[in-house]
Design an enzyme around this catalytic site. Structure first.
Site, PDB file in Angstrom:
ATOM      1  CB  CYS A   4      -0.829  -0.134   1.317  1.00  0.00           C
ATOM      2  SG  CYS A   4      -2.250   1.080   0.999  1.00  0.00           S
ATOM      3  CG  HIS A 115      -3.831  -3.892   2.902  1.00  0.00           C
ATOM      4  ND1 HIS A 115      -3.000  -3.199   3.840  1.00  0.00           N
ATOM      5  CD2 HIS A 115      -4.174  -2.479   2.217  1.00  0.00           C
ATOM      6  CE1 HIS A 115      -2.811  -2.178   3.724  1.00  0.00           C
ATOM      7  NE2 HIS A 115      -3.622  -1.527   2.761  1.00  0.00           N
ATOM      8  CD  GLU A 117      -1.725  -6.604   4.928  1.00  0.00           C
ATOM      9  OE1 GLU A 117      -1.408  -6.544   4.023  1.00  0.00           O
ATOM     10  OE2 GLU A 117      -1.982  -5.233   5.516  1.00  0.00           O
ATOM     11  CG  ASP A 178     -24.234  -5.676  17.736  1.00  0.00           C
ATOM     12  OD1 ASP A 178     -23.625  -5.277  16.854  1.00  0.00           O
ATOM     13  OD2 ASP A 178     -25.342  -5.502  17.623  1.00  0.00           O
ATOM     14  N   GLY A 268     -16.909   3.231  22.096  1.00  0.00           N
ATOM     15  CA  GLY A 268     -16.007   3.830  22.959  1.00  0.00           C
ATOM     16  C   GLY A 268     -14.673   4.538  22.083  1.00  0.00           C
ATOM     17  CG  ASP A 340     -26.135   3.826  16.464  1.00  0.00           C
ATOM     18  OD1 ASP A 340     -26.052   2.729  15.901  1.00  0.00           O
ATOM     19  OD2 ASP A 340     -25.348   4.014  17.421  1.00  0.00           O
ATOM     20  CG  ASN A 406     -25.932   0.327  12.638  1.00  0.00           C
ATOM     21  OD1 ASN A 406     -25.606  -0.763  12.383  1.00  0.00           O
ATOM     22  ND2 ASN A 406     -25.026   1.239  13.291  1.00  0.00           N
TER      23      ASN A 406
HETATM   24  O1  1PR Z   1     -21.299   5.121  20.522  1.00  0.00           O
HETATM   25  O2  1PR Z   1     -19.120   5.105  19.565  1.00  0.00           O
HETATM   26  O3  1PR Z   1     -19.564   4.011  21.782  1.00  0.00           O
HETATM   27  O4  1PR Z   1     -20.373   3.001  19.784  1.00  0.00           O
HETATM   28  C1  1PR Z   1     -21.272   2.092  20.157  1.00  0.00           C
HETATM   29  C2  1PR Z   1     -21.502   0.990  18.875  1.00  0.00           C
HETATM   30  O5  1PR Z   1     -22.396   0.020  19.445  1.00  0.00           O
HETATM   31  C3  1PR Z   1     -22.135   1.828  17.672  1.00  0.00           C
HETATM   32  O6  1PR Z   1     -21.584   1.513  16.644  1.00  0.00           O
HETATM   33  C4  1PR Z   1     -23.638   1.475  17.941  1.00  0.00           C
HETATM   34  O7  1PR Z   1     -24.300   0.993  16.495  1.00  0.00           O
HETATM   35  C5  1PR Z   1     -23.273   0.014  18.652  1.00  0.00           C
HETATM   36  N1  1PR Z   1     -24.646  -0.398  19.648  1.00  0.00           N
HETATM   37  C6  1PR Z   1     -24.976   0.171  20.746  1.00  0.00           C
HETATM   38  N2  1PR Z   1     -25.924  -0.376  21.389  1.00  0.00           N
HETATM   39  C7  1PR Z   1     -26.355  -1.027  20.493  1.00  0.00           C
HETATM   40  C8  1PR Z   1     -27.426  -2.199  20.703  1.00  0.00           C
HETATM   41  O8  1PR Z   1     -27.605  -3.048  19.817  1.00  0.00           O
HETATM   42  N3  1PR Z   1     -27.809  -2.286  21.967  1.00  0.00           N
HETATM   43  N4  1PR Z   1     -25.444  -1.976  18.353  1.00  0.00           N
HETATM   44  C9  1PR Z   1     -25.103  -1.179  19.344  1.00  0.00           C
HETATM   45  C10 1PR Z   1     -25.912  -1.739  17.151  1.00  0.00           C
HETATM   46  C11 1PR Z   1     -26.463  -2.413  15.283  1.00  0.00           C
HETATM   47  C12 1PR Z   1     -25.666  -3.312  14.349  1.00  0.00           C
HETATM   48  C13 1PR Z   1     -26.412  -4.663  13.977  1.00  0.00           C
HETATM   49  C14 1PR Z   1     -27.103  -4.259  12.708  1.00  0.00           C
HETATM   50  C15 1PR Z   1     -27.406  -5.667  11.995  1.00  0.00           C
HETATM   51  N5  1PR Z   1     -26.235  -2.802  16.471  1.00  0.00           N
HETATM   52  O9  1PR Z   1     -24.455  -3.580  14.712  1.00  0.00           O
HETATM   53  O10 1PR Z   1     -25.464  -5.585  13.939  1.00  0.00           O
HETATM   54  O11 1PR Z   1     -28.359  -3.686  13.005  1.00  0.00           O
HETATM   55  O12 1PR Z   1     -28.542  -6.424  12.682  1.00  0.00           O
HETATM   56  P1  1PR Z   1     -29.344  -7.369  11.893  1.00  0.00           P
HETATM   57  O13 1PR Z   1     -28.619  -8.177  10.782  1.00  0.00           O
HETATM   58  O14 1PR Z   1     -29.504  -8.688  13.023  1.00  0.00           O
HETATM   59  O15 1PR Z   1     -30.633  -6.723  11.786  1.00  0.00           O
HETATM   60  P2  1PR Z   1     -19.988   4.546  20.364  1.00  0.00           P
END
Ligand code: 1PR
Length: 494
Positions: A4, A115, A117, A178, A268, A340, A406
């Protein structure tokens, strides 16, 4: 061997930092991709075509028809009449309407713009060939190149016969994990419905955190099944300091030992204060993740705050946000924005005068014909007065390289992606967009790629519960004419 930017440094200079000369080993200059007709960075899987008359690529472990992982905004345009085109170029790749040099080889020097790798088993093959048969490959290339007049365009050089060139860039399938600690203190992969990750109890109330498996094991399974990328979202990291989150760093370190596709980590990524009161800038947090094996970091809540500040300053950054500092140090391609959004229905655009209002495919519960998408923070727990379009435009301007889009309404519902939302964001920005939330079957992937032009689609629940195999998703996409990376044949790795 250079990879790269390691390849780019060998040229005379780059538009990325015009004031700094390159090493000048290879004549030619690194240029910025044209973003008017395609998403930039060029992020994803593409093939490397052997240049006619210099058919030694296979000695370097490169195979026709195999896709390799690229992630870059700058490249050396291929010019068959130039010295770098004739003496150095080993393969070219086409992205949109641009053909660039994707690997060079001369004597002992071998470099790739992609890449290896991160290119699955196809990439492991390239690394292996360099280590095992480097001398043999070098000799083969050298012999061919010596038949020319060094340093000039030799009349004896083999004629370059362009193959019918076409863009072989593929759509990406991303498996998302997640991750959080359950009530017993174990780090588990979980999955919610509309962001609620706890089991529903009879008679109402929430039970245990759903446990769908161990992060490292699942990541490996998805890699072997053909996922083009893996994303880990540390979904409760906003509660604690990620630098103390050793299990997540350990997950990345262990996953990167067996998973040879790009890894993204989210959750985070922001300035944090540890329990001793010491401030750790977001750049330090991200650095810790990169050193543990992440290729990209995904920023959620902090991106919303950065966008709010961007507008408060009249449409500019002040250089201090996580997006700006990380993109400056590691490049835009390493910074993903995880959005989100929650749908807010309105009867008319006048009901949301400060927001970008669209017509959803289905009217709202009370027959509302319009909606806007409200950004949320802290895992959807708090809504902000910012819409998705405002967020993505600000983040792109601040230097983000990709959007992970999302939908809180579609998450876990298996009803398909929110096509109106995805389409709207796809047309708003020029950086790649990953559609997320709602995949319930293979046709949903076909729909999102064909109807929105998005670069990647992510799913979680259907893969975790083994309801739809990755292979079925890829087969269905291929049958519907969507270009996709074939599932990689594993190699015996010593
Ligand atoms: O705010 O920078 O600390 O990041 C937190 C991260 O965690 C964000 O990316 C946020 O989207 C994610 N998050 C926080 N709470 C949740 C929760 O579900 N309670 N998950 C969460 C978000 C959404 C996708 C999911 C898709 C596909 N989850 O990750 O995987 O919606 O799902 P599906 O195919 O089953 O429909 P920060």
């Amino acid at each position: 061997m250079g990879i790269c930017v390691g390849m780019q440094t060998l040229f005379e200079g780059s538009d990325e930092t015009p004031s700094v000369p390159g090493l000048g080993v290879i004549p030619g200059r690194v240029r910025l991709f044209d973003a008017t007709t395609k998403a930039v960075p060029h992020m994803g899987w593409n093939t490397a075509r052997t240049i006619q008359g210099l058919d030694r690529a296979s000695a370097c472990g490169l195979e026709a028809g195999r896709a390799y992982y690229f992630v870059h905004s700058f490249a050396v345009p291929f010019d068959k009449d130039s010295i770098e085109g004739q003496e150095w170029a080993l393969t070219t790749t086409q992205y949109g309407d641009q053909v660039f040099i994707s690997s060079v080889r001369k004597g002992n020097v071998f470099c790739t713009q992609f890449h290896p790798e991160k290119s699955g088993f196809a990439g492991v093959n390239v690394l292996k060939a360099f280590l095992d048969g480097g001398a043999e490959a070098a000799a083969a290339v050298q012999q061919q190149q010596e038949s020319r007049v060094p340093g000039s365009l030799s009349i004896h050089a083999p004629t370059y016969v362009p193959e019918p060139s076409h863009d072989e860039f593929t759509k990406r399938i991303v498996a998302c994990l997640d991750v959080r600690t359950n009530d017993q203190g174990d780090l588990v992969v979980t999955k919610g419905d509309q962001y609620d990750v706890r089991e529903q109890q009879e008679g109402g109330g929430s039970g245990d955190v759903r446990n769908l498996g161990k992060p490292v094991d699942l990541a490996r399974r998805y890699f072997e099944e053909g996922a083009d990328e893996i994303t880990f979202l540390n979904i409760t990291s906003f509660r604690n300091c990620p630098l103390l989150d050793m299990p997540m760093l350990e997950v990345l370190k262990r996953a990167s030992e067996t998973v040879f596709v790009p890894l993204t980590i989210g959750g985070g990524i922001k300035d944090v204060i540890d329990p001793d009161g010491k401030l750790h800038p977001a750049l330090e947090v991200a650095g810790e993740y990169f050193r543990s094996g992440a290729d990209k970091v995904s920023i959620g809540s902090d991106a919303v705050y950065a966008a709010e500040k961007y507008y408060a300053l009249g449409g500019r950054g002040d250089g201090t946000s996580a997006i700006e500092t990380i993109a400056h140090a590691y490049g835009s391609q390493a910074v993903v924005i995880s959005v989100d959004p929650k749908k807010v229905y309105v009867n008319s655009p006048a009901d949301a005068p400060t927001h970008h209002v669209i017509e959803p495919l289905q009217p709202g519960p009370n027959g509302e014909k319009y909606c806007w998408y409200q950004c949320t923070v802290s895992g959807g727990r708090e809504g902000r007065d910012l819409d998705v379009r405002q967020l993505v435009l600000a983040c792109q301007a601040l230097g983000a390289g990709e959007i992970l889009l999302n939908s809180m309404d579609q998450d876990g519902m298996k009803q398909g992606y929110d096509l109106a939302l995805v389409q709207d964001v796809r047309t708003a920005v020029s950086i790649p967009v990953i559609a997320s939330s709602g995949a319930g079957n293979a046709q949903h992937f076909v729909d999102v790629f064909q109807k929105t032009g998005v670069e990647a689609a992510l799913a979680a629940g259907i893969f975790h519960r083994r309801e739809v195999p990755l292979e079925e998703v890829k087969d269905t996409l291929r049958q519907n004419g969507v270009r996709i990376r074939p599932v990689d044949a594993p190699l015996a790795i010593a």
